[in-house]
Enzyme design. Structure first.
Site, PDB file in Angstrom:
ATOM      1  N   ASP A  81     -10.417   6.356   5.820  1.00 39.85           N
ATOM      2  CA  ASP A  81     -10.022   5.602   4.619  1.00 39.85           C
ATOM      3  C   ASP A  81     -10.824   4.295   4.575  1.00 39.85           C
ATOM      4  OD1 ASP A  81      -8.671   5.238   2.275  1.00 39.85           O
ATOM      5  OD2 ASP A  81      -6.839   4.466   3.198  1.00 39.85           O
TER       6      ASP A  81
ATOM      7  N   GLY B 212       0.835  -1.200   0.000  1.00 40.70           N
ATOM      8  CA  GLY B 212       0.000   0.000   0.000  1.00 40.70           C
ATOM      9  C   GLY B 212       0.860   1.236   0.000  1.00 40.70           C
TER      10      GLY B 212
HETATM   11  N1  LIG Z   1      -3.217  -8.358   9.695  1.00 42.64           N
HETATM   12  C1  LIG Z   1      -3.316  -8.616   8.404  1.00 42.64           C
HETATM   13  N2  LIG Z   1      -3.520  -9.883   7.978  1.00 42.64           N
HETATM   14  C2  LIG Z   1      -3.619 -10.155   6.664  1.00 42.64           C
HETATM   15  N3  LIG Z   1      -3.527  -9.235   5.702  1.00 42.64           N
HETATM   16  C3  LIG Z   1      -3.321  -7.965   6.059  1.00 42.64           C
HETATM   17  C4  LIG Z   1      -3.205  -7.585   7.419  1.00 42.64           C
HETATM   18  N4  LIG Z   1      -3.013  -6.245   7.470  1.00 42.64           N
HETATM   19  C5  LIG Z   1      -3.006  -5.815   6.195  1.00 42.64           C
HETATM   20  N5  LIG Z   1      -3.188  -6.834   5.343  1.00 42.64           N
HETATM   21  C6  LIG Z   1      -3.230  -6.788   3.874  1.00 42.64           C
HETATM   22  O1  LIG Z   1      -2.305  -5.837   3.416  1.00 42.64           O
HETATM   23  C7  LIG Z   1      -2.980  -4.809   2.675  1.00 42.64           C
HETATM   24  C8  LIG Z   1      -2.267  -3.498   2.879  1.00 42.64           C
HETATM   25  O2  LIG Z   1      -2.249  -3.193   4.262  1.00 42.64           O
HETATM   26  P1  LIG Z   1      -2.540  -1.720   4.757  1.00 42.64           P
HETATM   27  O3  LIG Z   1      -3.851  -1.287   4.168  1.00 42.64           O
HETATM   28  O4  LIG Z   1      -2.402  -1.658   6.230  1.00 42.64           O
HETATM   29  O5  LIG Z   1      -1.339  -0.955   4.042  1.00 42.64           O
HETATM   30  P2  LIG Z   1      -1.283   0.552   3.574  1.00 42.64           P
HETATM   31  O6  LIG Z   1       0.086   0.769   3.056  1.00 42.64           O
HETATM   32  O7  LIG Z   1      -1.680   1.433   4.692  1.00 42.64           O
HETATM   33  O8  LIG Z   1      -2.356   0.586   2.405  1.00 42.64           O
HETATM   34  P3  LIG Z   1      -3.168   1.825   1.788  1.00 42.64           P
HETATM   35  O9  LIG Z   1      -2.457   2.214   0.545  1.00 42.64           O
HETATM   36  O10 LIG Z   1      -4.533   1.236   1.511  1.00 42.64           O
HETATM   37  O11 LIG Z   1      -3.226   2.905   2.804  1.00 42.64           O
HETATM   38  C9  LIG Z   1      -4.430  -4.856   3.172  1.00 42.64           C
HETATM   39  O12 LIG Z   1      -5.321  -4.370   2.205  1.00 42.64           O
HETATM   40  C10 LIG Z   1      -4.615  -6.342   3.411  1.00 42.64           C
HETATM   41  O13 LIG Z   1      -4.904  -7.007   2.202  1.00 42.64           O
END
Ligand SMILES: Nc1ncnc2c1ncn2[C@@H]1O[C@H](COP(=O)(O)OP(=O)(O)OP(=O)(O)O)[C@@H](O)[C@H]1O
Length: 514
Positions: free
Chosen positions: A207, A91
């Protein structure tokens, strides 16, 4: 002769100041976790009417476990303690990896790895703290992805979470295409409880989208990704961090007098300040309580994903936690129709549609009248949106207004569409889908390369906010001082980030000690 202070020294000093202020704020404004645990045991002993002998045994046990827990907290967790098995998510903030603890012998976790350098350059310090703080505050919550530990090294921040083996809700939607109203009702009801939990902790999620709901092994949902969550607390406000640094620079300038500053580079404070003073970031620009115009305290920055973004945010107006309920309305629509109501090929068009939402919200296809009513009372201007009663009552009362009311979900839960939902026992009901055919606890079949192939809601207007802040952080952008300051900030900016959940991290013996 007056001592010369380098920008490096100022950076170190402001890191220390930030650490002390946030540490003492936490200690002075909320009870320590240890005293909360003690109180919980006191309550339990009372509820069970234990005799003095049994109670004494409980306390002995409690003390032993506390000692063990404190010992574990002192053991420094490192990424070396984990065997990385696979990347399961990527992400804007980082990547999430499946990893096994204790070098192949311990439990399996999802570890979110966030590069400090990149995020600090993007001015994301406040957001990263908010994310960690919300996860810690959500300890024990059934609706929030459980954080097991957080730690850092020079380069990265790490959030160790329980692994949600069923993937995320976006993956489920992609697999199913569209959902029936019955199936939608179950998942949306769980999403309501997830969002309510975040609001109860006095955060706005900002979000809410399908990718941010994970599916557990039993098929229930938990909300994740608090990278944009906002609590109104100064320690989660980008402006606080910037002001600390600029504040010190200004003070030094006064005390040093003249424009000498960095012996190494020859940079002058006067030069740095002259290029930046007018651009100190406003961060979330939260209006203070009952500000001059009498407005409620609200957040103002543009965050979230356009497709799911409430119009008040897109219009850059002050907004509050009702923006999360709009996003929920968009998800309901997406479940039923297979696409979002304001979807477009590019961000700008998406935004235009959101701003002109009443002309683009097409509900002509067959959906039940109750379903239609729910969608229309979530996808509407915030004053009319479900959940608003809590805001109206509080605005009319003498109580302090807020950007979030913990009870704002009540009105949504009472909507006739949810009449058949038993909110108290929902978490025990059989979900429409339960992850199956899993090989073992490391199985990633519900993640298989999906994060690479799907665009989904991936677009994130978080970028727009980043670039605003990025343009303003002149200290890090300064050619001569930037790299050195960044190194210092990477080491010092996140003091106090470490957390270990009371429990047996990595031992495979279960979730909680007590
Ligand atoms: N605890 C978890 N167990 C399994 N998969 C997870 C977990 N936490 C996150 N993920 C997976 O990883 C993806 C990305 O995590 P997260 O949304 O926290 O990252 P981000 O960098 O903040 O993303 P974004 O660009 O949406 O803000 C989630 O959409 C999910 O598919």
């Amino acid at each position: 002769m007056e001592p010369l202070l380098s920008l490096r020294a100022i950076e170190i000093a402001s890191n220390a100041k930030i650490y002390l202020e946030t540490y003492f704020d936490r200690r002075l404004t909320s009870p320590s976790p240890r005293s909360l645990r003690r109180r919980a045991l006191e309550r339990l002993i009372k509820e069970l009417s234990l005799g003095s002998r049994e109670a004494a045994r409980c306390w002995d046990d409690w003390r032993a476990k506390e000692t063990e827990y404190l010992r574990r907290c002192r053991t420094k967790l490192q990424i070396r303690d984990f065997d990385v098995l696979k990347i399961i998510g990527k992400g804007a903030f980082g990547c999430v990896k499946l990893a096994r603890m204790e070098n192949g012998k311990g439990d399996v976790y999802a570890v979110k790895i966030i590069q400090k350098g990149v995020q600090l350059k993007n001015g994301q310090e406040a957001h990263l703290r908010a994310e960690r703080d919300l996860l810690v505050a959500g300890e024990g919550s059934r609706w929030i992805v459980p954080l097991v530990a957080s730690f850092q090294d020079d380069e990265n921040l790490y959030l160790v979470m329980e692994y949600m083996i069923g993937g995320d809700f976006l993956g489920f939607l992609i697999d199913r295409g569209v959902l029936s109203e019955e199936v939608t009702r179950f998942y949306v009801a769980e999403m309501v409880l997830c969002i309510e939990e975040v609001h109860k902790l006095c955060f706005i999620h900002r979000d809410v989208k399908p990718d941010n709901f994970c599916i557990t092994a039993s098929g229930h949902l938990k909300i994740c990704d608090f990278g944009l969550a906002f609590s109104g607390h100064w320690a989660h406000d980008a402006a606080y961090f910037e002001q600390q640094r600029w504040g010190l620079i200004k003070k030094t300038q006064v005390s040093v007098g003249g424009d000498t500053i960095d012996k190494r580079t020859g940079n002058t404070l006067a030069r740095v300040l002259s290029t930046t003073d007018s651009t100190i970031p406003h961060g979330e620009r939260v209006l203070s309580w009952r500000n001059k115009s009498g407005q409620r305290r609200m957040a103002r920055s543009i965050v979230g994903t356009y497709q799911y973004m409430a119009p008040e945010i897109a219009r850059e107006e002050a907004y509050d936690a009702r923006c999360d309920w709009w996003s929920l309305g968009v998800i309901i629509y997406e479940c039923l129709f297979g696409y979002t109501p304001f979807h477009s090929e590019n961000r700008e068009e998406s935004k235009i549609k959101v701003l002109d939402w009443s002309n683009y919200l097409d509900l002509t296809s067959r959906v039940s009248s109750q379903m239609k009513s729910l969608i229309c009372s979530l996808i509407c201007e915030k004053e009319a949106r479900l959940g608003s009663t809590a805001y109206r009552i509080n605005d009319a009362s003498d109580r302090l207004p807020s950007y979030v009311y913990p009870n704002d979900a009540e009105e949504i839960r009472s909507h006739p569409f949810f009449a058949s939902i038993n909110w108290r026992t929902l978490h025990m009901q059989m979900p429409p889908f339960i992850p199956d055919g899993l090989f073992d606890e490391t199985d990633t079949k519900y993640f298989t390369d999906s994060f690479n192939s799907r665009s989904g809601s991936g677009e994130s207007s978080y970028e727009s906010e980043c670039s605003q802040i990025r343009a303003k952080d002149m200290l890090l952008r300064d050619k001569e001082s930037g790299d050195e300051i960044l190194e210092v900030r990477k080491r010092g900016a996140f003091l106090g980030y470490t957390y270990v959940r009371p429990g047996n991290v990595g031992s495979g013996k279960g979730m909680f000690l007590y």
